[in-house]
Design an enzyme around this catalytic site. Sequence first.
Site, PDB file in Angstrom:
ATOM      1  N   GLN A 168      39.542  -1.493 -48.940  1.00  0.00           N
ATOM      2  CA  GLN A 168      39.653  -2.116 -50.273  1.00  0.00           C
ATOM      3  C   GLN A 168      40.701  -3.222 -50.305  1.00  0.00           C
ATOM      4  O   GLN A 168      40.993  -3.766 -51.375  1.00  0.00           O
ATOM      5  CB  GLN A 168      39.980  -1.051 -51.329  1.00  0.00           C
ATOM      6  CG  GLN A 168      38.895  -0.016 -51.514  1.00  0.00           C
ATOM      7  CD  GLN A 168      37.624  -0.569 -52.154  1.00  0.00           C
ATOM      8  OE1 GLN A 168      37.568  -1.710 -52.618  1.00  0.00           O
ATOM      9  NE2 GLN A 168      36.583   0.253 -52.190  1.00  0.00           N
ATOM     10  N   SER A 203      35.168  -2.546 -43.942  1.00  0.00           N
ATOM     11  CA  SER A 203      33.740  -2.254 -44.124  1.00  0.00           C
ATOM     12  C   SER A 203      33.014  -3.463 -44.696  1.00  0.00           C
ATOM     13  O   SER A 203      33.533  -4.131 -45.601  1.00  0.00           O
ATOM     14  CB  SER A 203      33.588  -1.058 -45.067  1.00  0.00           C
ATOM     15  OG  SER A 203      32.226  -0.865 -45.403  1.00  0.00           O
ATOM     16  N   HIS A 209      30.139  -3.668 -46.555  1.00  0.00           N
ATOM     17  CA  HIS A 209      29.491  -3.672 -47.873  1.00  0.00           C
ATOM     18  C   HIS A 209      30.459  -3.708 -49.042  1.00  0.00           C
ATOM     19  O   HIS A 209      30.033  -3.816 -50.191  1.00  0.00           O
ATOM     20  CB  HIS A 209      28.501  -2.500 -47.991  1.00  0.00           C
ATOM     21  CG  HIS A 209      29.105  -1.146 -48.195  1.00  0.00           C
ATOM     22  ND1 HIS A 209      29.192  -0.562 -49.428  1.00  0.00           N
ATOM     23  CD2 HIS A 209      29.654  -0.265 -47.321  1.00  0.00           C
ATOM     24  CE1 HIS A 209      29.739   0.648 -49.312  1.00  0.00           C
ATOM     25  NE2 HIS A 209      30.032   0.845 -48.037  1.00  0.00           N
ATOM     26  N   THR A 213      23.674   0.136 -28.858  1.00  0.00           N
ATOM     27  CA  THR A 213      23.270  -1.267 -28.971  1.00  0.00           C
ATOM     28  C   THR A 213      23.872  -1.886 -30.221  1.00  0.00           C
ATOM     29  O   THR A 213      23.817  -1.293 -31.308  1.00  0.00           O
ATOM     30  CB  THR A 213      21.731  -1.356 -29.016  1.00  0.00           C
ATOM     31  OG1 THR A 213      21.224  -0.781 -27.816  1.00  0.00           O
ATOM     32  CG2 THR A 213      21.252  -2.800 -29.125  1.00  0.00           C
ATOM     33  N   CYS A 245      30.917  13.529 -58.336  1.00  0.00           N
ATOM     34  CA  CYS A 245      30.042  14.373 -59.130  1.00  0.00           C
ATOM     35  C   CYS A 245      29.643  15.553 -58.263  1.00  0.00           C
ATOM     36  O   CYS A 245      28.798  15.445 -57.389  1.00  0.00           O
ATOM     37  CB  CYS A 245      28.816  13.585 -59.563  1.00  0.00           C
ATOM     38  SG  CYS A 245      27.880  14.369 -60.870  1.00  0.00           S
TER      39      CYS A 245
HETATM   40  C1  LIG Z   1      34.041   2.646 -49.208  1.00  0.00           C
HETATM   41  C2  LIG Z   1      35.302   3.102 -48.567  1.00  0.00           C
HETATM   42  C3  LIG Z   1      35.271   3.736 -47.310  1.00  0.00           C
HETATM   43  C4  LIG Z   1      33.978   4.052 -46.603  1.00  0.00           C
HETATM   44  O1  LIG Z   1      33.389   2.914 -46.068  1.00  0.00           O
HETATM   45  P1  LIG Z   1      31.834   2.990 -45.619  1.00  0.00           P
HETATM   46  O2  LIG Z   1      31.592   1.673 -44.971  1.00  0.00           O
HETATM   47  O3  LIG Z   1      31.056   3.183 -46.877  1.00  0.00           O
HETATM   48  O4  LIG Z   1      31.722   4.119 -44.670  1.00  0.00           O
HETATM   49  C5  LIG Z   1      36.465   4.104 -46.753  1.00  0.00           C
HETATM   50  N1  LIG Z   1      37.627   3.878 -47.360  1.00  0.00           N
HETATM   51  C6  LIG Z   1      37.710   3.271 -48.551  1.00  0.00           C
HETATM   52  C7  LIG Z   1      39.035   3.022 -49.176  1.00  0.00           C
HETATM   53  C8  LIG Z   1      36.546   2.871 -49.203  1.00  0.00           C
HETATM   54  O5  LIG Z   1      36.621   2.290 -50.403  1.00  0.00           O
END
Ligand SMILES: *Cc1c(COP(=O)(O)O)cnc(C)c1O
Length: 389
Positions: A180, A200, A202, A238, A322
Amino acid sequence: MAPAYLDNNATTRVDPQVVAALLPLFTESFGNASSTHDYGAAVAPALKAARQAVQALIGAEFDHEVIFTSGGTESDATAILSALETQAGRNEIVTSAVEHPAVLNLCQHLERTGRAKVHVIAVDEAGDLDLDAYQAALSDKTAVVSIMWANNETGKIFPIAELAALARGCGALFHSDAVQAAGKIALNVRDAGVDMLSLSGHKIHGPKGIGALYLKKGVKFSPLFRGGKQERGRRAGTENAPGVVGLGVAAKLALEADRARIAALRDRLQAGLLAAIPDARVNGSGARAPNTLNIAFACADSEAVLHKLDQAGIAASSGSACASGTMEPSHVLRAMKVPPLYLQGALRFSLSRETSDAEIDLVLEKLPAIVASVREKSPLWAEMLKKTA
Ligand SMILES: *Cc1c(COP(=O)(O)O)cnc(C)c1O
């Protein structure tokens, strides 16, 4: 789709430039990067460019300090398990009470199975780490410290350079979950002195299922996946070439983003809500990621509020898991000792560079009435009104 998407800490829309860059890796340049023929050779430069973009995002000195993984969760697990395995004579982990489940649940599992002793450091009401407890937990038994750079629920930023220096002082490795923080705040692995760092795709407008682990040159490493020689033998399998290329473009775009604009939108949302809704509190003070607002409204059950927000076209989150149909209060907010009346009424709004003024306006227009209508049905709220009357 909701006209206001304010749940960017859960995931982000993939940037169209990312999609455009990665699509050819599925069709034209589909080769296996390890193949010696032309098809493989076409992929290697794209992977290299992506590695350099990630390197630039985090300030790594060498491109081979970047290992591509399947995401934040895998990077976190790889870092912690590698440290336990390579740090001879050390079997303790120091982490915080507000880590992502990717770190906390792994640590719990390692403790339960007798593979590590875990020190979970508490935070105070502002979300700051108990530095005395942190220092007391560090010892010549500490294999690794894992403390996040910015919290996913509150945006709270931790003093990573200071924490890493203390860990180094006792010979422990320092890992930071920067999922984050990367792309949202200025971040430099060398200045901060971290050994390992997770990010990450996404969470920064890149694809899902791709991430990176920074591994400082010279730090001993034990792979999570063994097999082929991909990633210099540090992560077999891969290469996810489309994902890697997408992450590279996402990293480049994240560096260029106007973070001050995002912060101004967040601050306008926060000020507007605090002015319009009584008995509200912001969770987490001090330095925060510019895109995150965690705000709680006394006696306004977040599940009910989120449902009404959804109906009004606004996607946000409570930040809590949840579990079996019942909303469990967030472990982060509990660790911060958020008062019970506010705990169930916490909402997380997380912005991105795509967030518009209109989206903020929509929340400011809709939320006050929604909170009021949910509170009307709350016996606790009626009691609270009586007390203050
Ligand atoms: C989303 C998140 C993860 C997990 O990342 P993924 O790519 O979804 O496995 C780990 N740590 C934090 C702080 C996140 O916000």
